[in-house]
Design a protein around this motif. Structure first.
Motif, PDB file in Angstrom:
ATOM      1  N   ALA A 258     -21.786  24.308  13.285  1.00  0.00           N
ATOM      2  CA  ALA A 258     -22.739  23.734  14.237  1.00  0.00           C
ATOM      3  C   ALA A 258     -24.021  23.301  13.525  1.00  0.00           C
ATOM      4  O   ALA A 258     -24.607  22.257  13.852  1.00  0.00           O
ATOM      5  CB  ALA A 258     -23.058  24.738  15.337  1.00  0.00           C
ATOM      6  N   GLY A 262     -23.242  19.845  14.326  1.00  0.00           N
ATOM      7  CA  GLY A 262     -23.361  19.957  15.772  1.00  0.00           C
ATOM      8  C   GLY A 262     -24.139  18.830  16.441  1.00  0.00           C
ATOM      9  O   GLY A 262     -24.675  17.934  15.780  1.00  0.00           O
ATOM     10  N   THR A 267     -29.177  18.473  13.233  1.00  0.00           N
ATOM     11  CA  THR A 267     -27.949  18.706  12.469  1.00  0.00           C
ATOM     12  C   THR A 267     -28.033  18.019  11.107  1.00  0.00           C
ATOM     13  O   THR A 267     -28.465  16.876  10.999  1.00  0.00           O
ATOM     14  CB  THR A 267     -26.737  18.174  13.245  1.00  0.00           C
ATOM     15  OG1 THR A 267     -26.657  18.876  14.488  1.00  0.00           O
ATOM     16  CG2 THR A 267     -25.459  18.401  12.472  1.00  0.00           C
ATOM     17  N   LYS A 270     -24.303  15.261  10.003  1.00  0.00           N
ATOM     18  CA  LYS A 270     -23.527  14.564  11.021  1.00  0.00           C
ATOM     19  C   LYS A 270     -22.977  13.257  10.452  1.00  0.00           C
ATOM     20  O   LYS A 270     -23.708  12.450   9.883  1.00  0.00           O
ATOM     21  CB  LYS A 270     -24.405  14.276  12.245  1.00  0.00           C
ATOM     22  CG  LYS A 270     -23.650  13.845  13.484  1.00  0.00           C
ATOM     23  CD  LYS A 270     -24.602  13.688  14.657  1.00  0.00           C
ATOM     24  CE  LYS A 270     -25.306  14.995  14.987  1.00  0.00           C
ATOM     25  NZ  LYS A 270     -26.218  14.886  16.147  1.00  0.00           N
ATOM     26  N   TYR A 365     -18.781  17.377  16.437  1.00  0.00           N
ATOM     27  CA  TYR A 365     -18.462  18.807  16.511  1.00  0.00           C
ATOM     28  C   TYR A 365     -19.300  19.473  17.600  1.00  0.00           C
ATOM     29  O   TYR A 365     -20.515  19.262  17.689  1.00  0.00           O
ATOM     30  CB  TYR A 365     -18.735  19.494  15.172  1.00  0.00           C
ATOM     31  CG  TYR A 365     -18.419  20.969  15.183  1.00  0.00           C
ATOM     32  CD1 TYR A 365     -17.158  21.422  14.817  1.00  0.00           C
ATOM     33  CD2 TYR A 365     -19.376  21.908  15.580  1.00  0.00           C
ATOM     34  CE1 TYR A 365     -16.860  22.775  14.839  1.00  0.00           C
ATOM     35  CE2 TYR A 365     -19.080  23.261  15.611  1.00  0.00           C
ATOM     36  CZ  TYR A 365     -17.814  23.682  15.242  1.00  0.00           C
ATOM     37  OH  TYR A 365     -17.501  25.012  15.282  1.00  0.00           O
ATOM     38  N   ARG A 366     -18.616  20.306  18.411  1.00  0.00           N
ATOM     39  CA  ARG A 366     -19.328  21.086  19.430  1.00  0.00           C
ATOM     40  C   ARG A 366     -18.562  22.370  19.696  1.00  0.00           C
ATOM     41  O   ARG A 366     -17.366  22.348  19.965  1.00  0.00           O
ATOM     42  CB  ARG A 366     -19.428  20.283  20.735  1.00  0.00           C
ATOM     43  CG  ARG A 366     -20.156  21.016  21.872  1.00  0.00           C
ATOM     44  CD  ARG A 366     -20.291  20.125  23.102  1.00  0.00           C
ATOM     45  NE  ARG A 366     -18.999  19.828  23.712  1.00  0.00           N
ATOM     46  CZ  ARG A 366     -18.417  20.569  24.660  1.00  0.00           C
ATOM     47  NH1 ARG A 366     -19.011  21.693  25.083  1.00  0.00           N
ATOM     48  NH2 ARG A 366     -17.259  20.202  25.182  1.00  0.00           N
ATOM     49  N   ASN A 367     -19.242  23.528  19.602  1.00  0.00           N
ATOM     50  CA  ASN A 367     -18.605  24.800  19.933  1.00  0.00           C
ATOM     51  C   ASN A 367     -18.390  24.891  21.439  1.00  0.00           C
ATOM     52  O   ASN A 367     -19.302  24.602  22.228  1.00  0.00           O
ATOM     53  CB  ASN A 367     -19.473  25.970  19.471  1.00  0.00           C
ATOM     54  CG  ASN A 367     -19.387  26.209  17.975  1.00  0.00           C
ATOM     55  OD1 ASN A 367     -18.322  26.074  17.391  1.00  0.00           O
ATOM     56  ND2 ASN A 367     -20.508  26.565  17.363  1.00  0.00           N
ATOM     57  N   PHE A 377     -13.482  24.763  19.348  1.00  0.00           N
ATOM     58  CA  PHE A 377     -14.502  23.723  19.215  1.00  0.00           C
ATOM     59  C   PHE A 377     -13.899  22.362  19.522  1.00  0.00           C
ATOM     60  O   PHE A 377     -12.687  22.166  19.450  1.00  0.00           O
ATOM     61  CB  PHE A 377     -15.168  23.736  17.834  1.00  0.00           C
ATOM     62  CG  PHE A 377     -14.234  23.648  16.653  1.00  0.00           C
ATOM     63  CD1 PHE A 377     -13.770  22.419  16.182  1.00  0.00           C
ATOM     64  CD2 PHE A 377     -13.849  24.800  15.983  1.00  0.00           C
ATOM     65  CE1 PHE A 377     -12.944  22.338  15.084  1.00  0.00           C
ATOM     66  CE2 PHE A 377     -13.004  24.733  14.866  1.00  0.00           C
ATOM     67  CZ  PHE A 377     -12.555  23.504  14.421  1.00  0.00           C
TER      68      PHE A 377
END
Length: 437
Positions: A258, A262, A267, A270, A365-367, A377
């Motif tokens: 993340a 994230g 971030t 990215k 990306y995202r939890n 994720f």
């Protein structure tokens, strides 16, 4: 760029081919032919590129170069390596070499000239040295070695003659071997202006020529930008990948990913494609690090599901072990023929799933779910959304969360899944769900 969708297979040729530990000039060997027999195995793994660790003439382990223009005689000839590269390209595989430009070995021809002629040598300014001191080798002068290792003589990369010598070598590699990129050894030691010159030069060789820098800690953007490397090694997540399993704390890898990729504006990386790995020629094999060997399967699944370009180090795809305490030979063993087992088949399946998914190659990306023992994720790109679900423990887990749709296609098995009543994660499992948009 091809690197962004690739899976990379790493070979340490002096080890795999069983070369003698020291280069005593005992005569020409022809060990490179062994690697040719590995090409079908590498193809079957769904790899896209082969990264060769050092294979040019050196004193011992390859990172102590003697001659950038000559394949190490313990391995074979320039012509034999050119033939191998031609066969790799014909098999649809890109070729990357290890560029060791920060330092050379004491057997490097220019350094030998300084040893012989001292201050009269035309090459004394190729190195950082002083005739007012000495080292443990008693050459009659002091010189800077890499991080205190005086068997590795630091090059003066501010000297235009040194840069031209290195660039001419790279040009010869492109002409003879048609290489597609370089891994830059200890890129964190290379001056910024050298990296910028190298980037511009290699772009002139091939528009999609890739530079991947070896970096350990710090802000990777120092070495990965439009004026430096295209990518760097992701050592931050290397550590998190294995320690999250051993400590049963998936928060570690979840927070690292993340932080790197994230959705928040701060971030760090990215859109970047860091080289992701579970092990390599410098660290212990993942099969030796993990306390619970059943976690090999979810660890590999996490590697191929997370952002970045995944790398597989020869032998680890069938679970070979190797501990750093036993020396370099344990990490870089001789292997005559590859092995195919259940783990190999699993990695083959993961690489295929990633290759066929734009979200797994380029997605954000995202939890979604994060517990001590599980992580789910999301990887999303325009037109495609994939959920990666990892269960690190020996117990079944039922995940309840808002999947955003009712059904999904499981990329690994090809089965459909209904999220209406939650989702069951079997022990030690990984699932890639391609969601309906």
């Amino acid at each position: 760029m091809w690197f962004e969708t690739a899976s990379v297979y790493q070979i340490y040729p002096l080890g795999l081919c069983g070369a003698p530990e020291y280069n005593h000039e005992e005569g020409q060997a022809h060990r490179l032919s062994r690697i040719e027999g590995w090409i079908p195995h590498i193809q079957a793994l769904n790899m896209d590129a082969v990264l060769f660790n050092p294979l040019f003439e050196s004193d011992k382990h390859g990172y102590d170069t003697r001659d950038y223009y000559k394949v190490d005689q313990r391995l074979g000839t320039n012509e034999e390596f050119a033939d191998l590269c031609q066969k790799l390209h014909k098999a649809g595989l890109k070729v990357m070499l290890d560029g060791v430009f920060n330092h050379v070995g004491r057997g490097f021809w220019a350094f030998r000239d300084v040893q012989e002629k001292k201050w009269d040598s035309a090459y004394k300014d190729w190195f950082h040295l002083s005739f007012d001191g000495n080292t443990e080798y008693n050459d009659g002068f002091w010189y800077e070695g890499w991080e205190g290792h005086n068997e590795l003589v630091k090059l003066n990369l501010q000297n235009p003659q040194v840069v031209e010598h290195l660039f001419s070598a790279i040009r010869s590699w492109a002409e003879l071997y048609d290489i597609d990129g370089l891994r830059l050894d200890v890129a964190y030691c290379l001056p910024g202006d050298f990296l910028e010159k190298l980037r511009r030069f290699t772009e002139s060789l091939k528009p999609d020529f890739v530079l991947v820098g070896e970096t350990l800690h710090g802000d990777y953007n120092r070495w990965m930008n439009q004026n430096a490397c295209h990518a760097v090694t992701n050592y931050e997540c290397y550590k998190g990948l294995h320690s999250s399993f051993n400590s049963m704390n998936m928060f570690e890898i979840g927070h690292s990913l993340a932080r790197q990729y994230g959705p928040e504006p701060w971030t760090l990386y990215k859109g970047a494609h860091l080289l992701a790995f579970l092990d390599n020629h410098d660290v212990e094999r993942i099969a030796s690090i993990l306390n619970d060997k059943n976690q090999l399967y979810p660890a590999w699944g996490l590697l191929f599901g997370m952002p970045g370009t995944p790398a597989v180090y020869y032998g680890s795809e069938w679970g070979i072990e190797g501990r750093k305490q036993d020396g370099d030979a344990a990490l870089r063993p001789e292997v005559e023929t590859p092995v195919d087992n259940e783990l190999t088949d699993w990695i083959r399946t993961l690489a295929k799933a990633r290759k066929e998914s734009r979200a797994l190659c380029f997605g954000s990306y995202r939890n979604v779910v994060l517990t001590n023992k599980q992580i789910i994720f999301e990887r999303a790109v325009e037109g495609e959304r994939v959920l990666v679900a990892v269960n690190a423990c020996h117990e079944e887990y039922t995940a309840h969360f808002d999947a955003g749709c009712g059904t999904a296609l499981e990329l690994i098995t090809g089965k459909t899944h209904d999220f209406g009543g939650g989702s069951v994660l079997p022990p030690y499992s990984v699932q890639y769900w391609k969601m309906e948009r």
